[in-house]
Scaffold this motif. Structure first.
Motif, short mmCIF file in Angstrom:
data_model
loop_
_atom_site.label_atom_id
_atom_site.label_comp_id
_atom_site.label_asym_id
_atom_site.label_seq_id
_atom_site.Cartn_x
_atom_site.Cartn_y
_atom_site.Cartn_z
N TRP A 299 0.83 -1.21 0.00
CA TRP A 299 0.00 0.00 0.00
C TRP A 299 0.86 1.26 0.00
CZ3 TRP A 299 -3.34 -3.09 3.72
CH2 TRP A 299 -4.55 -3.47 3.10
N PHE A 300 1.86 1.25 0.86
CA PHE A 300 2.71 2.44 0.98
C PHE A 300 3.51 2.68 -0.29
CE2 PHE A 300 6.67 4.55 2.13
CZ PHE A 300 6.19 5.67 2.82
N LEU A 301 4.13 1.64 -0.84
CA LEU A 301 4.95 1.81 -2.04
C LEU A 301 4.11 2.11 -3.27
CD1 LEU A 301 7.65 -0.99 -1.64
CD2 LEU A 301 7.85 1.44 -1.17
N ALA A 302 2.91 1.54 -3.34
CA ALA A 302 2.04 1.82 -4.48
C ALA A 302 1.70 3.30 -4.55
CB ALA A 302 0.77 0.98 -4.40
N SER A 303 1.43 3.89 -3.39
CA SER A 303 1.10 5.32 -3.36
C SER A 303 2.35 6.18 -3.56
CB SER A 303 0.45 5.66 -2.01
OG SER A 303 0.26 7.05 -1.88
N THR A 304 3.41 5.88 -2.82
CA THR A 304 4.62 6.69 -2.89
C THR A 304 5.30 6.56 -4.24
OG1 THR A 304 4.90 6.28 -0.52
CG2 THR A 304 6.76 7.25 -1.68
#
Length: 295
Positions: A195-200
């Motif tokens: 989730w974090f890497l997909a957004s960032t």
């Protein structure tokens, strides 16, 4: 005539909204999985099939690849380097030249699972830009699709591992039934990081280039190629910070050495997995409104 006040960063309502989203994040972690489980399953299987589409053997490659890897590890480490793990001392089972390859393979399949999620997550929204622009599509399921696809290959790898352990050691301990419990926290961590890497990764595309070196670092600072006991005491404690350490060690304990898992370590790791998933989902939900504008 005075204009109505425009909400901004200093508005007292904004911190309340952020706190509300933060508190709703734990429910969103599992809620998105439960509500859209059929969609996640369908998209994950579609991705798995598309990976092998056009090949003669098709899905059989998902079984053949880990089998070939195990054969190579057995040849290189068992017969060329004649490496030993000390399995006879730990489990009472004779592994001979093949024992080290089985133990090594048990750690590598977990490393492959986590790295598959890390490598794919930063470009996930770019790859599904057509879905991002659809207002009604639940974008939060995309990281779950990545995790489910990687989990499929992990389960196939575990099947190969079970067959190899049965062939090498002659039997499987009853504690092998506890293997899924050793993996739950790693799945949560993989979802949170995705989730974090997909957004960032949508804002900083350099993140996708950093996942390759990160994969190598995680491999060499986790107890996959060596037992934790060979490290100095200080490094034995530091290596616990690696997200792979506890799942790898506990999977080997229940699946190969016939030992009960360390419930305390598993409990702390599961709590860490929940926190990582919580933060990752919260960050994804907070930044979601700008996805379509960036793309």
């Amino acid at each position: 005539m005075s204009l109505p006040a425009r909400p901004d960063q200093t508005s007292p309502e904004r911190p309340a909204i952020l706190r509300s989203r933060l508190l709703q994040a734990p429910a969103g972690v599992f809620g998105s999985l439960i509500r859209h489980r059929q969609l996640i399953g369908q998209m994950a299987m579609q991705e798995v099939r598309s990976r092998y589409r056009g090949s003669v053997l098709g899905l059989f490659w998902s079984f053949a690849n880990p089998l070939l890897q195990l054969a190579i590890y057995t040849l290189v480490f068992g017969y060329i380097f004649e490496a030993r793990w000390g399995i006879e001392a730990e489990s009472g089972a004779g592994g001979g030249k093949l024992g080290f390859a089985v133990v090594l393979f048990s750690g590598l399949i977990l490393h492959t699972f986590l790295i598959e999620c890390l490598v794919r997550a930063p470009t996930l929204l770019h790859q599904h830009s057509n879905l991002v622009k659809r207002v009604v599509f639940p974008l939060e399921v995309l990281p779950w699709v990545v995790v489910a696809s990687a989990l499929f290959h992990l389960v196939v790898g575990l099947g190969v591992l079970l067959l190899a352990a049965l062939a090498v050691f002659g039997s499987l301990p009853w504690t092998a039934l506890l293997a899924p419990l050793t993996l739950a926290s790693l799945v949560l961590m993989a979802a949170g990081v995705s989730w974090f890497l997909a957004s960032t990764g949508l804002y900083f595309r350099d993140i996708a280039q950093a996942t390759g070196p990160l994969a190598m670092i995680l491999l060499f600072i986790s107890p996959i190629l060596f037992p934790v006991e060979r490290l100095p005491v200080l490094f034995q404690k530091l290596i616990l910070l690696n997200p792979l350490t506890i799942p790898v060690e506990q999977l080997r304990a229940v699946l190969i050495f016939g030992q009960l898992p360390d419930w305390t370590l598993l409990g702390w790791h599961f709590l860490a997995g929940l926190i990582v998933a919580w933060i990752g989902y919260y960050w994804f939900a907070r930044t979601r409104k700008s996805f379509a504008d960036i793309l």
